[in-house]
Design a protein around this motif. Structure first.
Motif, short mmCIF file in Angstrom:
data_model
loop_
_atom_site.label_atom_id
_atom_site.label_comp_id
_atom_site.label_asym_id
_atom_site.label_seq_id
_atom_site.Cartn_x
_atom_site.Cartn_y
_atom_site.Cartn_z
N ASN A 1 23.67 32.50 -1.65
CA ASN A 1 23.53 31.47 -0.61
C ASN A 1 22.77 32.05 0.57
OD1 ASN A 1 25.29 29.96 -2.23
ND2 ASN A 1 27.09 30.67 -1.11
N LEU A 2 21.67 31.40 0.93
CA LEU A 2 20.85 31.94 2.02
C LEU A 2 20.98 31.13 3.30
CD1 LEU A 2 17.57 32.84 0.07
CD2 LEU A 2 19.51 34.31 0.62
N ILE A 3 20.82 29.82 3.19
CA ILE A 3 20.86 28.95 4.36
C ILE A 3 22.01 27.96 4.16
CG2 ILE A 3 19.54 27.30 5.79
CD1 ILE A 3 18.00 29.91 5.65
N TYR A 4 22.87 27.85 5.16
CA TYR A 4 24.06 27.01 5.02
C TYR A 4 23.71 25.58 4.62
CZ TYR A 4 27.98 24.09 6.16
OH TYR A 4 28.98 23.16 6.06
N ASP A 5 24.46 25.05 3.67
CA ASP A 5 24.33 23.65 3.29
C ASP A 5 25.74 23.08 3.22
OD1 ASP A 5 22.28 21.62 1.69
OD2 ASP A 5 24.37 21.43 1.07
N GLN A 6 25.88 21.85 3.70
CA GLN A 6 27.24 21.27 3.78
C GLN A 6 27.89 21.09 2.40
OE1 GLN A 6 26.66 17.59 5.80
NE2 GLN A 6 25.76 16.58 4.01
N ASN A 7 27.09 21.14 1.34
CA ASN A 7 27.67 20.99 0.00
C ASN A 7 28.25 22.29 -0.56
OD1 ASN A 7 27.06 18.20 -0.45
ND2 ASN A 7 24.91 18.85 -0.46
N PHE A 8 27.97 23.42 0.10
CA PHE A 8 28.55 24.68 -0.39
C PHE A 8 30.08 24.58 -0.30
CE2 PHE A 8 24.67 27.41 1.07
CZ PHE A 8 24.07 27.25 -0.17
N PRO A 9 30.80 25.20 -1.25
CA PRO A 9 32.26 25.18 -1.17
C PRO A 9 32.75 25.85 0.12
CG PRO A 9 31.50 26.09 -3.27
CD PRO A 9 30.29 25.91 -2.43
N ALA A 10 33.91 25.44 0.59
CA ALA A 10 34.45 25.98 1.86
C ALA A 10 34.71 27.48 1.76
CB ALA A 10 35.75 25.26 2.20
N THR A 11 34.87 27.98 0.54
CA THR A 11 35.16 29.41 0.35
C THR A 11 33.89 30.26 0.35
OG1 THR A 11 35.07 28.88 -1.98
CG2 THR A 11 37.27 29.12 -1.02
N SER A 12 32.75 29.62 0.63
CA SER A 12 31.50 30.39 0.54
C SER A 12 30.92 30.67 1.92
CB SER A 12 30.49 29.65 -0.34
OG SER A 12 30.08 28.49 0.31
N VAL A 13 29.98 31.58 1.93
CA VAL A 13 29.28 31.96 3.16
C VAL A 13 27.81 32.10 2.80
CG1 VAL A 13 29.66 34.44 2.73
CG2 VAL A 13 29.41 33.67 5.06
N SER A 14 26.93 31.97 3.79
CA SER A 14 25.50 32.14 3.49
C SER A 14 24.92 33.21 4.40
CB SER A 14 24.77 30.81 3.64
OG SER A 14 25.14 30.19 4.84
N LEU A 15 23.79 33.74 4.00
CA LEU A 15 23.20 34.88 4.73
C LEU A 15 22.89 34.52 6.19
CD1 LEU A 15 22.63 37.76 3.84
CD2 LEU A 15 20.28 37.12 3.40
N ASP A 16 22.51 33.26 6.43
CA ASP A 16 22.20 32.88 7.82
C ASP A 16 23.45 32.95 8.72
OD1 ASP A 16 23.38 30.67 6.65
OD2 ASP A 16 22.11 29.22 7.68
N MET A 17 24.65 32.87 8.10
CA MET A 17 25.88 32.96 8.90
C MET A 17 26.15 34.41 9.32
SD MET A 17 27.96 30.27 6.60
CE MET A 17 29.36 29.68 7.47
N LEU A 18 25.33 35.34 8.80
CA LEU A 18 25.46 36.74 9.22
C LEU A 18 24.34 37.08 10.20
CD1 LEU A 18 26.03 38.39 5.70
CD2 LEU A 18 27.73 37.42 7.24
N ASN A 19 23.86 36.05 10.86
CA ASN A 19 22.80 36.20 11.86
C ASN A 19 21.47 36.64 11.29
OD1 ASN A 19 24.35 35.39 14.02
ND2 ASN A 19 25.22 37.45 14.24
N VAL A 20 21.21 36.28 10.03
CA VAL A 20 19.89 36.56 9.47
C VAL A 20 19.11 35.25 9.62
CG1 VAL A 20 18.62 37.21 7.41
CG2 VAL A 20 20.91 38.14 7.81
#
Ligand code: BTN
Length: 248
Positions: free
Chosen positions: A140-159
């Protein structure tokens, strides 16, 4: 399911790999099988901006919205090595690349989850196909609202990067890292993987098989990549990656 044949819109070379890029496919693992059957190349990678039937392990879905993740598959043509090692091989290659983007600690949750901040950043799906093996990687690179709640994406790590630049750069790094890791001996891959595992020797875990939950204590990783676990009745069992998942 439609019978429409997917069409790639760009073909590039990364190292000696033929990389077929798509806007949309059902699943890059499925598309690579189709290209294999057409004898297009023995060094094949398929990457897509979107998957409408992305597959996870144990028949789960892999949510693969447009311009949000790296969805890519490698064909290991005529692969004769140990298949149980491949989730770790791919996992440590992914972590090596991801560490270039963030100082967060990345983990592998046996057998195939990429974890950061206790959430799932990506997953690896290994499939046998005829004489070959396919490594499918989703990150997962860029957050999308369809991702499961248990997931994280790289942009959430300030990338913060443009999706395509980030995806293409990460893919290129991964191609070289996977090539490099394929040269390692199994022993070396397992040694490295052990350091990244979320579940360490002696830890109590729950695992699921056929919807039944079992409790056990981790004994270690065996040479073929399966997880040895001591059950409450002291019996040692070997969990293979095709059948089990760890609950906690
Ligand atoms: C899992 O965590 O269960 C494995 C997820 C694997 C997802 C990737 S995305 C690219 C490739 N194509 C698929 O359909 N699945 C894998």
């Amino acid at each position: 399911m439609t019978n429409t044949v997917n069409s790639w819109n760009k073909k590039i070379k990364i190292g000696d790999w033929d990389v077929f890029q798509y806007e949309i496919v059902n699943s890059t693992n499925e598309e690579i099988k189709r290209l294999y059957d057409e004898s297009i190349s023995k060094k094949l990678i398929v990457v897509s901006n979107e998957q409408n039937q992305g597959k996870g392990r144990l028949k789960r879905k892999w949510i693969s919205p447009k311009n949000s993740g790296l969805y890519a598959s490698w064909l290991l043509y005529n692969y004769e090595g140990e298949i149980g090692i491949l989730p770790f091989l791919a996992g440590i290659a992914c972590i090596k690349c991801l560490e270039k983007y963030s100082r967060e600690q990345f983990f592998l949750k046996w057998p195939n989850d990429l974890i950061v901040k206790n959430k799932k950043l990506g997953g690896i799906l290994i499939e046998k196909y005829k004489d070959s093996v396919i490594i499918g990687i989703g990150i997962n690179l860029i957050y999308d609202q369809n991702f499961p709640a248990t997931s994280v994406s790289l942009d959430m790590l300030n990338v913060s990067r443009d999706f395509k630049l980030l995806r293409d750069e990460l893919l290129e790094k991964l191609v070289f890292e996977i090539d490099n890791t394929l040269k390692f001996e199994n022993k070396h891959i397992l040694e490295k993987a052990r350091k990244y595992l979320t579940t360490q020797k002696g830890e109590l875990i729950q695992f699921i098989k056929d919807n039944v939950i079992f409790n056990g204590k981790v004994v270690g990783l065996s040479g073929n990549g399966s997880l040895s676990v001591e059950l409450e009745n002291k019996k040692i069992v070997s969990l293979n990656s095709e059948e089990f998942s760890i609950k906690k």
